[in-house]
Enzyme design. Sequence first.
Site, PDB file in Angstrom:
ATOM      1  N   SER A 144       0.718  -1.135   0.038  1.00 11.37           N
ATOM      2  CA  SER A 144       0.187   0.421  -0.353  1.00 11.37           C
ATOM      3  C   SER A 144       0.464   1.265  -0.085  1.00 11.37           C
ATOM      4  CB  SER A 144      -0.740  -0.050   1.355  1.00 11.37           C
ATOM      5  OG  SER A 144      -2.046   0.979   0.846  1.00 11.37           O
ATOM      6  N   GLU A 238      -9.412  -3.698  -6.934  1.00 14.62           N
ATOM      7  CA  GLU A 238      -8.961  -2.477  -5.526  1.00 14.62           C
ATOM      8  C   GLU A 238      -8.959  -0.946  -6.744  1.00 14.62           C
ATOM      9  OE1 GLU A 238      -5.535  -3.092  -3.386  1.00 14.62           O
ATOM     10  OE2 GLU A 238      -5.715  -5.086  -4.092  1.00 14.62           O
ATOM     11  N   HIS A 268      -7.118  -5.989  -0.193  1.00 17.08           N
ATOM     12  CA  HIS A 268      -6.249  -4.931  -0.667  1.00 17.08           C
ATOM     13  C   HIS A 268      -5.217  -5.749   0.542  1.00 17.08           C
ATOM     14  CE1 HIS A 268      -4.033  -1.152  -0.783  1.00 17.08           C
ATOM     15  NE2 HIS A 268      -3.557  -1.008   0.300  1.00 17.08           N
TER      16      HIS A 268
END
Length: 302
Positions: A144, A238, A268
Amino acid sequence: MSLRRGILNVVLRLTEKRHLARATDPMELREAFERKVRFWFRAPRGSRFVDARMDGVPVTWAYGPGVGDEGPVILYLHGGGYVFGSPRTHRAMVARLSGITRLPACLPDYRLAPEHVFPAALEDALAVYIDLSAQREVILGGDSAGGGLALALLGEILKHGLRRPAGVFCFSPLTDMTYSGDSMVANRQADVMLPAKRAGELGDMYLQGVSPRDPRASPLFAQMRGAPPVWMAVGDTEILLDDTRRMAARLREQGVDVTEEIEHDLPHVWPAFGPALLPEAGETLTRLAGWISRLRQSSGDS
């Protein structure tokens, strides 16, 4: 796809996505995440964790079962939108990867926004990288925002002519803080975890007026020619799907060897959930470990 994937997606949509959509206090986000990981993420039995400091930055060393200090090291940068997350929230997944690869891993506890704004996180990551790379070969990783941070760090390493890492891997990386990818809109409803409407708010806490096109914040705009191999994985539902797709295309334009895995309907950073909750988590980590093994073979590491 496993039955557990469908169940997990429903649970995340009803709980985590709703929580992230309404939580506004950074401290609340941090405390809630720390509580949840004790339930969701479990390290393999026999894992070890050691706290230390490198060039003034707190770090946690993660060792999978039976793993020692030999060989290259994985430098892993945790996610959390530059606002929350810590080595504690990600050490279970990293210990699992350590066990599969038989490599130790180092997780910096880099400074978080809004108390510490851009480029504090990058400064801490760079300090730890310079210290580590002076001693041994490094494989960079992150997820991320931490995946974006790993790629931004790679850009700085190349820019300043530092020793290159052997490779870089990312799970669902945030590579574009302008949030201009089509998937930010197209997958707004499909994403089971991240609320698209909150992305800009977290980004503002970190950037505090700095241009989101700065390559140190958005590695999509960085110069990467001469980079080592890069491996990235993302789910096709996503909101950050295009952050991987466009980053991969950008890297290939600059002659970088890229492995791009786009998986169907996975949440995610799904490898964090571990194979007990999500079989696909273990499968992805195993494929990544194979890629890391090939890196080591090509570099002559035994």
